[in-house]
Motif scaffolding. Structure first.
Motif, short mmCIF file in Angstrom:
data_model
loop_
_atom_site.label_atom_id
_atom_site.label_comp_id
_atom_site.label_asym_id
_atom_site.label_seq_id
_atom_site.Cartn_x
_atom_site.Cartn_y
_atom_site.Cartn_z
N ASP A 7 0.83 -1.20 0.00
CA ASP A 7 0.00 0.00 0.00
C ASP A 7 0.86 1.25 0.00
OD1 ASP A 7 -2.28 -1.53 0.03
OD2 ASP A 7 -2.46 -1.48 2.23
N VAL A 8 1.93 1.23 0.78
CA VAL A 8 2.82 2.39 0.83
C VAL A 8 3.56 2.54 -0.49
CG1 VAL A 8 4.85 3.36 1.98
CG2 VAL A 8 3.08 2.24 3.34
N ALA A 9 4.02 1.43 -1.06
CA ALA A 9 4.77 1.49 -2.31
C ALA A 9 3.91 2.03 -3.44
CB ALA A 9 5.31 0.11 -2.67
N GLN A 10 2.61 1.71 -3.45
CA GLN A 10 1.74 2.18 -4.50
C GLN A 10 1.42 3.66 -4.36
OE1 GLN A 10 -1.64 -0.42 -4.39
NE2 GLN A 10 -0.56 -2.09 -5.40
N SER A 11 1.44 4.20 -3.12
CA SER A 11 1.10 5.60 -2.92
C SER A 11 2.32 6.51 -3.09
CB SER A 11 0.48 5.81 -1.54
OG SER A 11 1.44 5.52 -0.53
N GLU A 12 3.51 5.92 -3.25
CA GLU A 12 4.71 6.72 -3.45
C GLU A 12 4.64 7.42 -4.80
OE1 GLU A 12 8.00 6.79 -1.65
OE2 GLU A 12 6.74 6.21 0.02
N GLY A 13 5.15 8.62 -4.85
CA GLY A 13 5.21 9.37 -6.09
C GLY A 13 6.38 10.33 -6.06
N TRP A 14 6.61 10.98 -7.18
CA TRP A 14 7.70 11.95 -7.29
C TRP A 14 7.15 13.34 -7.06
CZ3 TRP A 14 12.58 10.35 -7.30
CH2 TRP A 14 12.84 9.03 -7.67
N TYR A 15 7.87 14.13 -6.27
CA TYR A 15 7.47 15.49 -5.94
C TYR A 15 8.59 16.46 -6.30
CZ TYR A 15 3.51 13.62 -3.40
OH TYR A 15 2.35 12.99 -3.08
N GLN A 16 8.19 17.60 -6.81
CA GLN A 16 9.14 18.67 -7.11
C GLN A 16 9.08 19.67 -5.97
OE1 GLN A 16 9.39 20.38 -11.11
NE2 GLN A 16 9.06 22.36 -10.13
N VAL A 17 10.20 19.85 -5.30
CA VAL A 17 10.27 20.74 -4.15
C VAL A 17 11.21 21.89 -4.48
CG1 VAL A 17 10.78 20.91 -1.68
CG2 VAL A 17 9.91 18.77 -2.62
N ARG A 18 10.74 23.11 -4.28
CA ARG A 18 11.56 24.30 -4.55
C ARG A 18 11.95 24.94 -3.24
NH1 ARG A 18 9.15 29.44 -6.57
NH2 ARG A 18 10.90 30.83 -6.36
N LEU A 19 13.25 25.18 -3.08
CA LEU A 19 13.78 25.79 -1.88
C LEU A 19 14.59 27.04 -2.23
CD1 LEU A 19 14.79 22.43 -1.59
CD2 LEU A 19 14.49 23.24 0.71
N THR A 20 14.81 27.87 -1.25
CA THR A 20 15.71 28.99 -1.41
C THR A 20 16.72 28.93 -0.27
OG1 THR A 20 15.87 31.39 -1.67
CG2 THR A 20 14.18 30.58 -0.18
N LEU A 21 17.96 29.29 -0.57
CA LEU A 21 19.00 29.24 0.45
C LEU A 21 20.09 30.26 0.15
CD1 LEU A 21 21.80 27.31 -0.51
CD2 LEU A 21 19.85 25.84 -0.87
N PRO A 22 20.66 30.85 1.20
CA PRO A 22 21.81 31.75 1.00
C PRO A 22 23.11 30.95 1.05
CG PRO A 22 21.08 31.84 3.27
CD PRO A 22 20.17 30.87 2.56
N TRP A 23 24.06 31.30 0.22
CA TRP A 23 25.34 30.61 0.22
C TRP A 23 26.45 31.64 0.30
CZ3 TRP A 23 25.81 25.61 0.94
CH2 TRP A 23 27.09 25.06 0.86
#
Length: 157
Positions: A4-20
């Motif tokens: 059930d967990v394996a079937q609900s897995e999907g790919w997500y695009q996450v956008r972050l911002t960070l100072p370097w």
């Protein structure tokens, strides 16, 4: 792991911002190059599938002119980066937690601010072919298919 967990897995695009912070940068472009290379190297060493790194743009409050968010002083520079990563998770909340865990462990003492997270299946392919650039907007062919892996930079695995 349950099915059930394996079937609900999907790919997500996450956008972050960070100072370097870049010590010893001789100029603005050098600071940008060093920051992008260093963050890219650390993102490649993580469990994210891909990473797209760019310098964040800021607008001048008086004239609205957009410029790159880079502060360069004698001996140091700070570059504000936008990083968009793709990671496998079971929900939006889990995707942001996983990305912060994966990247945060490789970027000690760097504040990672999540801007948004969306399923990859919900991303519209908004690319326009070069042949259509001269056509009026009404004559262009709009694509309604979700983006494919060809639009995502595959990091080394």
């Amino acid at each position: 792991m349950s099915t059930d967990v394996a079937q609900s897995e999907g790919w997500y695009q996450v956008r972050l911002t960070l100072p370097w912070v870049v010590p010893g940068a001789p100029g603005v472009q050098d600071a940008i190059n060093i920051a992008v290379a260093e963050v890219g190297r650390r993102a490649d060493a993580s469990a994210v599938r891909s990473a797209n790194i760019s310098v964040q743009d800021v607008a001048c409050p008086s004239c609205s002119w957009e410029m790159e968010a880079v502060l360069c002083t004698h001996g140091y520079a700070m570059v504000v980066l936008d990083i968009t990563v793709v990671i496998e998770a079971s929900s939006v909340d889990e995707s942001t937690t996983l990305v912060k865990r994966e990247l945060g462990s490789r970027m000690k003492d760097i504040p990672l601010t999540v801007v948004d997270s969306i399923p990859v299946d919900d991303i519209e392919d908004s690319s326009v072919s070069f042949a259509e650039l001269g056509l009026p907007a009404g004559n262009r062919q709009e694509t309604t298919e979700p983006s494919t892996s060809s639009n995502i930079h595959k990091s080394g695995s």
